[in-house]
Design a protein around this motif. Sequence first.
Motif, mmCIF file in Angstrom:
data_model
loop_
_atom_site.group_PDB
_atom_site.id
_atom_site.type_symbol
_atom_site.label_atom_id
_atom_site.label_comp_id
_atom_site.label_asym_id
_atom_site.label_seq_id
_atom_site.Cartn_x
_atom_site.Cartn_y
_atom_site.Cartn_z
ATOM 1 N N GLY A 13 0.822 -1.204 0.000
ATOM 2 C CA GLY A 13 0.000 0.000 0.000
ATOM 3 C C GLY A 13 0.858 1.257 0.000
ATOM 4 N N ASN A 14 0.335 2.327 -0.578
ATOM 5 C CA ASN A 14 1.023 3.611 -0.546
ATOM 6 C C ASN A 14 0.260 4.501 0.432
ATOM 7 O OD1 ASN A 14 2.058 6.187 -0.934
ATOM 8 N ND2 ASN A 14 2.356 5.897 -3.124
ATOM 9 N N TYR A 15 0.655 4.448 1.700
ATOM 10 C CA TYR A 15 -0.099 5.130 2.747
ATOM 11 C C TYR A 15 0.133 6.627 2.758
ATOM 12 C CZ TYR A 15 -1.081 0.385 3.790
ATOM 13 O OH TYR A 15 -1.498 -0.903 3.653
ATOM 14 N N ASP A 16 1.282 7.098 2.269
ATOM 15 C CA ASP A 16 1.498 8.547 2.132
ATOM 16 C C ASP A 16 0.495 9.120 1.133
ATOM 17 O OD1 ASP A 16 3.613 8.701 3.926
ATOM 18 O OD2 ASP A 16 5.152 8.510 2.374
ATOM 19 N N SER A 17 0.346 8.443 0.008
ATOM 20 C CA SER A 17 -0.587 8.894 -1.027
ATOM 21 C C SER A 17 -2.020 8.827 -0.515
ATOM 22 C CB SER A 17 -0.421 8.024 -2.276
ATOM 23 O OG SER A 17 -1.363 8.382 -3.249
ATOM 24 N N TRP A 18 -2.381 7.730 0.157
ATOM 25 C CA TRP A 18 -3.734 7.593 0.688
ATOM 26 C C TRP A 18 -4.038 8.712 1.681
ATOM 27 C CZ3 TRP A 18 -5.269 6.807 5.759
ATOM 28 C CH2 TRP A 18 -6.643 6.627 5.934
ATOM 29 N N ALA A 19 -3.111 8.958 2.612
ATOM 30 C CA ALA A 19 -3.333 9.970 3.653
ATOM 31 C C ALA A 19 -3.425 11.376 3.070
ATOM 32 C CB ALA A 19 -2.235 9.907 4.708
ATOM 33 N N SER A 20 -2.701 11.638 1.981
ATOM 34 C CA SER A 20 -2.715 12.987 1.409
ATOM 35 C C SER A 20 -4.093 13.364 0.882
ATOM 36 C CB SER A 20 -1.667 13.119 0.305
ATOM 37 O OG SER A 20 -2.054 12.365 -0.838
ATOM 38 N N GLY A 21 -4.936 12.393 0.600
ATOM 39 C CA GLY A 21 -6.280 12.675 0.119
ATOM 40 C C GLY A 21 -7.332 12.717 1.222
ATOM 41 N N GLN A 22 -6.914 12.685 2.472
ATOM 42 C CA GLN A 22 -7.829 12.631 3.608
ATOM 43 C C GLN A 22 -7.669 13.867 4.487
ATOM 44 O OE1 GLN A 22 -9.786 9.684 3.984
ATOM 45 N NE2 GLN A 22 -8.831 9.075 2.063
ATOM 46 N N THR A 23 -8.726 14.228 5.173
ATOM 47 C CA THR A 23 -8.652 15.221 6.247
ATOM 48 C C THR A 23 -9.043 14.501 7.526
ATOM 49 O OG1 THR A 23 -9.246 17.032 4.768
ATOM 50 C CG2 THR A 23 -9.557 17.408 7.134
ATOM 51 N N PHE A 24 -8.134 14.453 8.469
ATOM 52 C CA PHE A 24 -8.348 13.766 9.735
ATOM 53 C C PHE A 24 -8.693 14.804 10.797
ATOM 54 C CE2 PHE A 24 -5.191 11.458 7.244
ATOM 55 C CZ PHE A 24 -5.845 10.244 7.085
ATOM 56 N N THR A 25 -9.869 14.671 11.381
ATOM 57 C CA THR A 25 -10.384 15.647 12.327
ATOM 58 C C THR A 25 -10.658 14.977 13.662
ATOM 59 O OG1 THR A 25 -11.452 16.772 10.463
ATOM 60 C CG2 THR A 25 -12.209 17.372 12.652
ATOM 61 N N VAL A 26 -10.451 15.713 14.753
ATOM 62 C CA VAL A 26 -10.803 15.195 16.075
ATOM 63 C C VAL A 26 -12.261 14.739 16.026
ATOM 64 C CG1 VAL A 26 -11.190 15.818 18.488
ATOM 65 C CG2 VAL A 26 -9.116 16.593 17.323
ATOM 66 N N GLY A 27 -12.522 13.543 16.505
ATOM 67 C CA GLY A 27 -13.854 12.953 16.451
ATOM 68 C C GLY A 27 -13.970 11.881 15.375
ATOM 69 N N ASP A 28 -13.027 11.854 14.428
ATOM 70 C CA ASP A 28 -12.985 10.818 13.401
ATOM 71 C C ASP A 28 -12.343 9.556 13.961
ATOM 72 O OD1 ASP A 28 -14.031 12.701 11.655
ATOM 73 O OD2 ASP A 28 -12.200 12.907 10.452
ATOM 74 N N ASN A 29 -12.354 8.494 13.171
ATOM 75 C CA ASN A 29 -11.719 7.226 13.542
ATOM 76 C C ASN A 29 -10.867 6.728 12.387
ATOM 77 O OD1 ASN A 29 -13.226 6.642 16.105
ATOM 78 N ND2 ASN A 29 -14.947 6.716 14.691
ATOM 79 N N LEU A 30 -9.741 6.095 12.726
ATOM 80 C CA LEU A 30 -8.977 5.342 11.743
ATOM 81 C C LEU A 30 -9.416 3.896 11.880
ATOM 82 C CD1 LEU A 30 -5.258 6.561 11.993
ATOM 83 C CD2 LEU A 30 -6.921 7.051 10.212
ATOM 84 N N VAL A 31 -9.705 3.242 10.764
ATOM 85 C CA VAL A 31 -10.092 1.836 10.780
ATOM 86 C C VAL A 31 -9.031 1.066 10.002
ATOM 87 C CG1 VAL A 31 -11.855 0.149 10.151
ATOM 88 C CG2 VAL A 31 -12.535 2.461 10.871
ATOM 89 N N PHE A 32 -8.333 0.188 10.710
ATOM 90 C CA PHE A 32 -7.318 -0.665 10.106
ATOM 91 C C PHE A 32 -7.940 -2.047 9.909
ATOM 92 C CE2 PHE A 32 -4.812 2.572 12.197
ATOM 93 C CZ PHE A 32 -3.686 2.734 11.404
#
Length: 186
Positions: free
Chosen positions: A39-58
């Motif tokens: 996986g290219n997690y740098d690329s994936w993360a660059s398209g996301q906005t992570f805000t307090v109250g959100d969740n990461l799901v692995f």
Amino acid sequence: MARVTLMAACSLMVLLLAVPSVFGTDHTVGGSSGWTLGGNYDSWASGQTFTVGDNLVFTYDSTHGVDTVNEDGYKSCSTANALKTYTGGNTKIALTTPGKMYFICPTPGHCSGGMKLAINVVAAGSTPTTPAPSGSKSPSTPSTTTPATGSSPPPPAGNGAVGGFFSAKQLMGSLVASLLILAFMC
């Protein structure tokens, strides 16, 4: 009697409009591929906005795991001082404070093979910043440091965003849900 019940229901709906619900976004790490080698997690993360109250799901199979680490652990792919370790194939991590967070796969060789994720969590109602790609020498945006007292920095002023605990998206979701319920009841 029915009129009193209807009035009480409508009054309750008005109160629900005044007290917004908190709706966070679940971000599935790696999208449909999940947390896996390749996986290219740098690329994936660059398209996301992570805000307090959100969740990461692995989502991952039994050959993987998730360790929350500090920046040094992320850069060196070391789990020696992991802050938290997760196993089980389906891990949901609540994003509760603004700032940078780092995750790696603890299976030997997987982090160095690319199973590492760095994100920047922004406060609800603030303007997101783009994190620097891994390996870059200087950040693409200035970082915000939290004072040593443990208090969080004040929200930015004058940006037109809803401040405090709720974002405009959360308020709109609460409003729509409340209006739908009210329409069915009244």
